[in-house]
Write an enzyme that holds these catalytic residues in place. Structure first.
Site, short mmCIF file in Angstrom:
data_model
loop_
_atom_site.label_atom_id
_atom_site.label_comp_id
_atom_site.label_asym_id
_atom_site.label_seq_id
_atom_site.Cartn_x
_atom_site.Cartn_y
_atom_site.Cartn_z
N ARG A 88 2.80 48.07 78.00
CA ARG A 88 1.57 47.71 78.24
C ARG A 88 1.04 48.79 77.14
O ARG A 88 0.01 49.34 77.24
CB ARG A 88 2.03 49.49 79.58
CG ARG A 88 2.69 49.89 79.27
CD ARG A 88 2.60 51.70 80.17
NE ARG A 88 3.63 51.99 80.41
CZ ARG A 88 3.85 52.63 81.00
NH1 ARG A 88 2.62 52.97 81.78
NH2 ARG A 88 4.72 54.08 81.08
N ARG A 98 -3.82 56.17 71.78
CA ARG A 98 -3.28 56.57 70.73
C ARG A 98 -3.52 56.73 70.04
O ARG A 98 -3.54 55.57 69.26
CB ARG A 98 -1.26 56.47 71.62
CG ARG A 98 -1.21 57.28 72.99
CD ARG A 98 0.58 57.12 73.20
NE ARG A 98 0.99 56.00 72.61
CZ ARG A 98 2.43 55.85 73.66
NH1 ARG A 98 2.82 56.13 73.86
NH2 ARG A 98 3.30 54.42 72.76
N ARG A 120 9.56 52.37 65.66
CA ARG A 120 10.95 52.73 66.77
C ARG A 120 11.84 52.37 66.19
O ARG A 120 12.70 51.38 65.19
CB ARG A 120 10.92 52.75 68.30
CG ARG A 120 9.14 53.12 68.39
CD ARG A 120 8.85 52.09 69.68
NE ARG A 120 7.89 52.21 70.15
CZ ARG A 120 6.85 53.46 71.29
NH1 ARG A 120 8.21 53.61 72.26
NH2 ARG A 120 5.97 52.86 72.48
N ASP A 155 14.49 53.63 72.14
CA ASP A 155 12.72 53.07 71.68
C ASP A 155 11.98 53.68 71.90
O ASP A 155 10.67 53.86 71.40
CB ASP A 155 12.79 51.70 73.06
CG ASP A 155 12.45 52.06 74.19
OD1 ASP A 155 14.75 52.77 74.36
OD2 ASP A 155 12.39 52.35 75.28
N ASP A 195 6.54 58.73 73.31
CA ASP A 195 6.36 58.72 74.62
C ASP A 195 6.60 59.59 75.94
O ASP A 195 7.96 60.42 75.53
CB ASP A 195 7.68 57.21 74.94
CG ASP A 195 7.22 55.74 74.33
OD1 ASP A 195 5.86 55.97 73.73
OD2 ASP A 195 8.23 54.87 74.60
#
Ligand code: AMP
Ligand code: MG
Length: 543
Positions: A120, A210, A217, A287, A297
């Site tokens: 997303r 962001r 990652r 991740d 995240d």
């Protein structure tokens, strides 16, 4: 309702168009998924898929970080424009953007999960600002991508607000982190079963923009090794070294090792910061680990209130507590080991990778000791005598529920004059840190004051003045952190259409180490009502 992109090609550039200069190295230099469209699929042999953000019905900007805007050379006026909202809602694409979602895998809760990817998150492109810095601009919650699996590609207000505020709060605390530019309500409703217990409800949808120099990652490398695609693995690592680690020199097996050593060092430094400020990430899957050593995240994260090293905010992790506060250093090491496995085909030797991993284990403790010494205002450290002092403090903090942030902040108030003071006088400045001061038994008090006297002796031995020491301590022990209940109060208010608390928090958290007399209430410990309230003490991965 706006259902199409507004293309500005051929017209005079708009103010935001003029400011944002895109140079999309990632999509230019790395292989793309040959298929287009947002349908879910396995992607083999590519680093990303081109996708379109899904336009939203009625975007409404509810917060902007002025410091993050400055990274893109955007002025206050730019941020107030209708165009800004359209762009950072994903409704308007600017010339130069190349929207895409990237492919990564990961180990979730210790097990290989296969392809995950940006389910997303959509990278709009890479902006190069006037200072020559590069910022990848990413929308989170901008609609489905090939990597959305069974999920919808959207994000709700509560998790988006938490990500937005915490990213900026962490930046101002001096913790390496991705940044957050904006928080936009989509004007649409998103269905979520918050505790996965069969009670789905509609919630307001939101989109966070962001920023990071790179969103790569550990899982970006892991997926290529899982697919035994050594050619693409090398391509991605060479690209990463050339772009994000140019100081390491031209890629070679020797440089791959140096790169891994640097990722280990950066990760270690990030974790020590988390331990310093009492941050629990909550879902440290591979991740969710940035190769830049930035916190990334923000999902079911939390801040330690009462100092409890076993605490995890994540209800999904309640049984195994894999991601509890004091296990974070070991989990990071485990994650680094997965990264080492992923790049092994390029290095071809086990020993240098093992050595780097062993170094992390060796270097963590001195780094932690130095951090603790800083929190206590010590300038010189003698691990042999200071480590027992620190460990005893951690035990003392657990005798009764003690607010970690307030305790450390108020510890600075102690004065070396207090050598002869009574136990009551010694404890006095620390009383606000106790959740139930009555629970402090005579035995607890005795052990706590014994530690305080030992600490005072240590300070006096070092001979630095109280004022300087206080100033030093106040630079590393924040007064204001994004307490779990404060974030929840801001969410509650926003859901009612009142954004003032969100703005107040964004503002107070810009100066977390300063005394802000008008904002004292934001430094208060968790009120009783928040102890068991969802969103304050319990969070799930639902977002
Ligand atoms: P997380 O551990 O929450 O960062 O996410 C794990 C994976 O799930 C990532 O690949 C995310 O992109 C994906 N994901 C999480 N939530 C959603 C969502 N609502 N829609 C699509 N993908 C999602
Ligand atoms: Mg993630």
């Amino acid at each position: 309702m706006q259902s199409d992109y507004v293309c500005t090609n051929g017209q005079r550039p708009s103010p935001i168009e003029e400011r944002l200069v895109f140079d999309n190295r990632f999509t230019r230099e790395l292989p793309a998924d040959p298929h287009s469209g947002n349908q879910r699929r396995l992607v083999i042999g590519a680093c990303f898929s081109r996708v379109q953000p899904r336009p939203v019905a009625a975007p409404r900007l509810i917060a902007v970080s002025r410091e993050a805007a400055a990274l893109l050379d955007l002025s206050e006026g730019d941020c107030e424009s209708a165009e800004f909202t359209q762009v950072f809602a994903g409704n308007r694409l600017l010339p130069g953007m190349d929207p895409h979602a990237t492919c990564y895998g990961g180990h979730q809760f210790g097990a290989w999960a296969g392809q995950l990817g940006d389910g997303r998150a959509i990278n709009l492109g890479e902006v190069v600002n006037a200072r020559g810095e590069r910022w990848v601009v990413q929308l989170k919650g901008a609609g489905p991508t090939p990597y959305s699996r069974e999920a919808d590609g959207f994000a709700v207000l509560r998790s988006s607000l938490r990500e937005f505020l915490c990213s900026e709060a962490m930046h101002h605390l001096g913790v390496p982190t991705t940044r957050a530019l904006s928080l936009v309500l989509s004007g649409e409703q998103v269905l979520r079963d918050m505790f996965y217990d069969g009670h789905p409800a509609r919630e307001p949808g939101a989109i966070v923009c962001r920023l990071a120099p790179s969103f790569t990652r550990f899982g970006h490398f892991e997926i290529l090794t899982a697919h035994e695609n050594t050619t693409l693995l090398r391509e991605l690592l060479d690209y990463t070294i050339r772009t994000d680690f140019p100081h390491l020199g031209e890629p070679s097996p020797r440089v791959y090792i140096a790169w891994f050593e640097e990722v280990c060092r950066r990760t270690l430094s990030m974790i020590v910061h988390w331990m310093r400020v009492g941050f629990v990430h909550g879902v440290m899957n591979t991740d969710n680990m940035s190769i830049l050593g930035q916190t990334i995240d923000y999902g079911p994260y939390g801040w330690l209130e009462g100092y409890d090293p076993d605490w995890t905010p994540n209800t999904t992790d309640a049984v195994g507590r894999r991601y509890r506060f004091d296990q974070q250093p070991q989990v990071a090491l485990w994650n680094l080991t997965q990264l080492a496995n992923a790049i092994f085909p390029l290095v071809g030797q086990v020993e240098p990778l093992q050595r780097a991993i062993a170094n992390y284990a060796k270097e963590y403790e001195p780094a932690w000791v130095a951090m603790m010494a800083g929190k206590l205002g010590l300038t010189q450290v003698d691990p042999a005598t200071d480590k027992p002092l620190f460990f005893e403090l951690l035990d003392v903090l657990q005798l009764v529920e003690t607010d970690m942030t307030l305790f450390h902040r108020n510890l600075a108030l102690l004065s070396s004059e207090q050598r002869e003071a009574s136990d009551d006088a010694l404890l006095e400045p620390l009383l606000p840190a106790y959740y139930a001061p009555d629970a402090l038994t005579a035995e607890h008090r005795a052990r706590t004051t014994a530690w305080l006297r030992r600490y005072l002796e240590r300070l006096i031995g070092e001979g630095s003045g109280d004022e300087e020491r206080r100033a030093r301590m106040n630079r590393v022990n924040p007064k204001y952190v994004l307490r779990n209940y404060l974030a929840q109060l801001a969410i509650d208010r926003c859901e009612q259409g009142d954004y003032s608390l969100l703005h107040d928090l964004l503002d107070v958290l810009r100066h977390p180490y300063d005394e802000q007399p008008q904002k004292e209430h934001f430094a208060a410990k968790r009120p009783e009502w928040a102890r068991e309230r969802a969103g304050c003490s319990m969070l799930s991965c639902s977002s």
